[in-house]
Design a protein around this motif. Structure first.
Motif, PDB file in Angstrom:
ATOM      1  N   MET A  98      32.709  16.678  46.969  1.00  0.00           N
ATOM      2  CA  MET A  98      32.521  18.041  46.483  1.00  0.00           C
ATOM      3  C   MET A  98      31.886  18.873  47.568  1.00  0.00           C
ATOM      4  SD  MET A  98      30.438  19.400  43.119  1.00  0.00           S
ATOM      5  CE  MET A  98      31.631  18.629  42.039  1.00  0.00           C
ATOM      6  N   ALA A  99      32.281  20.144  47.661  1.00  0.00           N
ATOM      7  CA  ALA A  99      31.754  21.030  48.691  1.00  0.00           C
ATOM      8  C   ALA A  99      30.292  21.343  48.420  1.00  0.00           C
ATOM      9  CB  ALA A  99      32.574  22.318  48.744  1.00  0.00           C
ATOM     10  N   LYS A 100      29.680  21.947  49.415  1.00  0.00           N
ATOM     11  CA  LYS A 100      28.274  22.297  49.320  1.00  0.00           C
ATOM     12  C   LYS A 100      28.012  23.140  48.074  1.00  0.00           C
ATOM     13  CE  LYS A 100      24.645  24.669  51.918  1.00  0.00           C
ATOM     14  NZ  LYS A 100      24.341  25.422  53.136  1.00  0.00           N
ATOM     15  N   VAL A 101      26.983  22.795  47.328  1.00  0.00           N
ATOM     16  CA  VAL A 101      26.689  23.510  46.092  1.00  0.00           C
ATOM     17  C   VAL A 101      25.618  24.558  46.364  1.00  0.00           C
ATOM     18  CG1 VAL A 101      25.813  23.334  43.746  1.00  0.00           C
ATOM     19  CG2 VAL A 101      27.332  21.561  44.655  1.00  0.00           C
ATOM     20  N   VAL A 102      25.962  25.799  46.133  1.00  0.00           N
ATOM     21  CA  VAL A 102      25.005  26.891  46.213  1.00  0.00           C
ATOM     22  C   VAL A 102      25.111  27.626  44.887  1.00  0.00           C
ATOM     23  CG1 VAL A 102      24.355  29.022  47.374  1.00  0.00           C
ATOM     24  CG2 VAL A 102      25.269  27.114  48.702  1.00  0.00           C
ATOM     25  N   GLU A 103      24.003  27.878  44.237  1.00  0.00           N
ATOM     26  CA  GLU A 103      24.040  28.517  42.924  1.00  0.00           C
ATOM     27  C   GLU A 103      24.721  29.881  43.020  1.00  0.00           C
ATOM     28  OE1 GLU A 103      23.567  28.751  38.919  1.00  0.00           O
ATOM     29  OE2 GLU A 103      23.070  27.053  40.203  1.00  0.00           O
ATOM     30  N   PRO A 104      25.897  30.050  42.397  1.00  0.00           N
ATOM     31  CA  PRO A 104      26.589  31.339  42.482  1.00  0.00           C
ATOM     32  C   PRO A 104      25.731  32.453  41.905  1.00  0.00           C
ATOM     33  CG  PRO A 104      28.052  29.630  41.646  1.00  0.00           C
ATOM     34  CD  PRO A 104      26.669  29.064  41.634  1.00  0.00           C
ATOM     35  N   ALA A 105      25.695  33.558  42.617  1.00  0.00           N
ATOM     36  CA  ALA A 105      24.937  34.721  42.160  1.00  0.00           C
ATOM     37  C   ALA A 105      25.614  35.962  42.703  1.00  0.00           C
ATOM     38  CB  ALA A 105      23.491  34.639  42.646  1.00  0.00           C
ATOM     39  N   TRP A 106      25.621  37.006  41.902  1.00  0.00           N
ATOM     40  CA  TRP A 106      26.204  38.276  42.354  1.00  0.00           C
ATOM     41  C   TRP A 106      25.238  39.375  41.957  1.00  0.00           C
ATOM     42  CZ3 TRP A 106      29.928  38.454  45.746  1.00  0.00           C
ATOM     43  CH2 TRP A 106      30.522  39.687  46.038  1.00  0.00           C
ATOM     44  N   PRO A 107      24.584  39.981  42.925  1.00  0.00           N
ATOM     45  CA  PRO A 107      23.517  40.937  42.588  1.00  0.00           C
ATOM     46  C   PRO A 107      24.040  42.208  41.933  1.00  0.00           C
ATOM     47  CG  PRO A 107      23.960  40.927  44.940  1.00  0.00           C
ATOM     48  CD  PRO A 107      24.770  39.805  44.368  1.00  0.00           C
ATOM     49  N   ALA A 108      23.184  42.809  41.150  1.00  0.00           N
ATOM     50  CA  ALA A 108      23.510  44.095  40.549  1.00  0.00           C
ATOM     51  C   ALA A 108      23.437  45.182  41.619  1.00  0.00           C
ATOM     52  CB  ALA A 108      22.523  44.398  39.419  1.00  0.00           C
ATOM     53  N   GLY A 109      24.092  46.294  41.346  1.00  0.00           N
ATOM     54  CA  GLY A 109      23.998  47.433  42.245  1.00  0.00           C
ATOM     55  C   GLY A 109      25.044  47.469  43.329  1.00  0.00           C
ATOM     56  N   ILE A 110      25.959  46.491  43.357  1.00  0.00           N
ATOM     57  CA  ILE A 110      27.056  46.511  44.317  1.00  0.00           C
ATOM     58  C   ILE A 110      28.373  46.423  43.549  1.00  0.00           C
ATOM     59  CG2 ILE A 110      25.657  45.462  46.145  1.00  0.00           C
ATOM     60  CD1 ILE A 110      27.065  42.825  45.621  1.00  0.00           C
ATOM     61  N   GLU A 111      29.473  46.451  44.272  1.00  0.00           N
ATOM     62  CA  GLU A 111      30.782  46.365  43.639  1.00  0.00           C
ATOM     63  C   GLU A 111      30.853  45.116  42.752  1.00  0.00           C
ATOM     64  OE1 GLU A 111      35.473  46.354  45.049  1.00  0.00           O
ATOM     65  OE2 GLU A 111      33.910  45.672  46.437  1.00  0.00           O
ATOM     66  N   PRO A 112      31.349  45.250  41.522  1.00  0.00           N
ATOM     67  CA  PRO A 112      31.456  44.071  40.647  1.00  0.00           C
ATOM     68  C   PRO A 112      32.270  42.958  41.299  1.00  0.00           C
ATOM     69  CG  PRO A 112      31.850  46.082  39.416  1.00  0.00           C
ATOM     70  CD  PRO A 112      31.786  46.481  40.869  1.00  0.00           C
ATOM     71  N   LEU A 113      31.904  41.720  40.969  1.00  0.00           N
ATOM     72  CA  LEU A 113      32.547  40.557  41.578  1.00  0.00           C
ATOM     73  C   LEU A 113      34.058  40.570  41.346  1.00  0.00           C
ATOM     74  CD1 LEU A 113      32.452  37.849  43.033  1.00  0.00           C
ATOM     75  CD2 LEU A 113      31.792  36.778  40.867  1.00  0.00           C
ATOM     76  N   ASP A 114      34.484  40.859  40.126  1.00  0.00           N
ATOM     77  CA  ASP A 114      35.920  40.890  39.840  1.00  0.00           C
ATOM     78  C   ASP A 114      36.646  41.849  40.784  1.00  0.00           C
ATOM     79  OD1 ASP A 114      36.094  39.018  37.859  1.00  0.00           O
ATOM     80  OD2 ASP A 114      36.015  40.451  36.203  1.00  0.00           O
ATOM     81  N   CYS A 115      36.095  43.031  40.952  1.00  0.00           N
ATOM     82  CA  CYS A 115      36.733  44.042  41.806  1.00  0.00           C
ATOM     83  C   CYS A 115      36.766  43.576  43.253  1.00  0.00           C
ATOM     84  CB  CYS A 115      35.991  45.374  41.687  1.00  0.00           C
ATOM     85  SG  CYS A 115      36.052  46.109  40.045  1.00  0.00           S
ATOM     86  N   PHE A 116      35.648  43.007  43.704  1.00  0.00           N
ATOM     87  CA  PHE A 116      35.575  42.535  45.082  1.00  0.00           C
ATOM     88  C   PHE A 116      36.627  41.460  45.346  1.00  0.00           C
ATOM     89  CE2 PHE A 116      33.964  39.396  48.144  1.00  0.00           C
ATOM     90  CZ  PHE A 116      33.746  40.196  49.255  1.00  0.00           C
ATOM     91  N   VAL A 117      36.706  40.463  44.467  1.00  0.00           N
ATOM     92  CA  VAL A 117      37.640  39.358  44.682  1.00  0.00           C
ATOM     93  C   VAL A 117      39.078  39.861  44.694  1.00  0.00           C
ATOM     94  CG1 VAL A 117      38.594  37.259  43.647  1.00  0.00           C
ATOM     95  CG2 VAL A 117      36.111  37.557  43.816  1.00  0.00           C
ATOM     96  N   HIS A 118      39.444  40.703  43.757  1.00  0.00           N
ATOM     97  CA  HIS A 118      40.834  41.165  43.708  1.00  0.00           C
ATOM     98  C   HIS A 118      41.162  42.092  44.873  1.00  0.00           C
ATOM     99  CE1 HIS A 118      40.582  39.586  39.543  1.00  0.00           C
ATOM    100  NE2 HIS A 118      41.835  39.267  39.810  1.00  0.00           N
ATOM    101  N   ARG A 119      40.178  42.839  45.340  1.00  0.00           N
ATOM    102  CA  ARG A 119      40.419  43.678  46.527  1.00  0.00           C
ATOM    103  C   ARG A 119      40.590  42.813  47.770  1.00  0.00           C
ATOM    104  NH1 ARG A 119      37.134  46.571  49.949  1.00  0.00           N
ATOM    105  NH2 ARG A 119      35.238  46.060  48.773  1.00  0.00           N
ATOM    106  N   MET A 120      39.809  41.745  47.896  1.00  0.00           N
ATOM    107  CA  MET A 120      39.970  40.845  49.033  1.00  0.00           C
ATOM    108  C   MET A 120      41.328  40.135  48.987  1.00  0.00           C
ATOM    109  SD  MET A 120      37.332  41.314  50.897  1.00  0.00           S
ATOM    110  CE  MET A 120      37.322  43.003  50.251  1.00  0.00           C
ATOM    111  N   LEU A 121      41.786  39.785  47.791  1.00  0.00           N
ATOM    112  CA  LEU A 121      43.097  39.144  47.670  1.00  0.00           C
ATOM    113  C   LEU A 121      44.223  40.109  48.038  1.00  0.00           C
ATOM    114  CD1 LEU A 121      42.548  37.038  44.423  1.00  0.00           C
ATOM    115  CD2 LEU A 121      42.796  36.178  46.770  1.00  0.00           C
TER     116      LEU A 121
END
Length: 293
Positions: free
Chosen positions: A1-24
């Protein structure tokens, strides 16, 4: 299994969903068709990842194909002589990478002839750090992980830290993890990271270099006249003499080359120090006064 880092997405920036789909979307628009992509051979992926460390993509292609022609499997690389491996590596620079890759092949050949298929086991091998291990897991095994490579770092700095300098990787890693394990990215880790790599390369090609704002950024020193340049010269000279060459002759020839390049000759202590390092690292051995590949 890859390195485990607790996923976190801070408030006040572009929502994670939007960021991921824009990167794709960037991934679809900027895709580069590179020879080491979309392959399932972990060894071939590892060779590409090691070669791409500190080396531009445009230079790696022909070296990667030539190296795999010469050493197509872990067992083939393990069976090869060090001088032959270094000969195939000549021109890529940072020859320590070749020696580490050879040592990895030696270890794997002794335990079955296959690279391990977990992040932690890969990380235990010579010359394989967190990014390389995560890259092999993502690109060869389609396992999401925290792959903080220079172009990936550039994307996250550009998108999420546009006004900050000295951003440490420990702040980037939870964000990289949160994005990588988002369902749309984790469904195809290769596509996700290919896209980030291609977008990061695009940013740099258009004159933007966010990596300068990373805490880990350091400008590479000039090669000509450096200790690295003298190391490379000595390695090439010794490898060109299968029967060995006297250390005194190597120093004399190096001095002439330095003077011809309008530089001072090499101090005796510096020469001895470089040779001692190269011997201890396994580039060649010492037999009396002879330096032998």
């Amino acid at each position: 299994m890859a390195k485990v880092v607790e996923p976190a997405w801070p408030a006040g920036i572009e929502p994670l969903d939007c960021f991921v789909h824009r990167m794709l979307q960037h991934a679809r628009e900027l895709y580069r068709d590179l020879p080491w992509r979309h392959i399932d051979d972990p060894y071939a992926v590892l060779v590409s990842e090691i070669m791409l460390q500190q080396t531009q993509v445009a230079r790696v292609g022909r070296f990667w194909e030539r190296f795999l022609d010469a050493f197509p499997t872990v067992d083939a690389l393990a069976a090869a002589a060090v001088p032959d491996v270094l000969e195939q590596w000549q021109g890529l620079g940072y020859n320590r990478r070749a020696l580490a890759l050879k040592r990895t092949a030696d270890q794997c050949a002794a335990s079955g002839g296959q690279l391990p298929d977990t992040y932690q086991e890969l990380l235990a091998l010579p010359g394989i750090g967190p990014a390389t291990a995560a890259g092999v897991m993502a690109f060869a095994h389609q396992v999401p992980g925290v792959y903080v490579e220079t172009n990936v770092r550039a994307v996250f700095l550009h998108e999420l830290f546009p006004d900050r300098d000295g951003v440490p990787d420990r702040e980037l890693e939870p964000l990289v993890a949160a994005a990588a394990f988002h369902p749309a990215a984790a469904a195809d880790p290769r596509r996700w990271y290919y896209g980030l790599l291609d977008y990061g390369a695009h940013l740099k090609a258009t004159g933007v270099n966010p990596t300068r704002r990373s805490a880990s950024y350091s400008r590479q020193s000039a090669f000509e006249g450096s200790r690295r340049q003298k190391r490379s010269w000595i390695v090439r000279r010794v490898l060109a003499a299968p029967e060995g060459v006297p250390a005194t002759a190597v120093r004399s020839e190096l001095n002439r080359a330095e003077v011809a390049a309008s530089r001072e000759g090499v101090d005796g202590d510096l020469f001895v120090s470089i040779v001692n390092d190269l011997v201890s690292e396994g580039f060649f051995r010492r037999d009396g006064d002879l330096l032998v590949p």
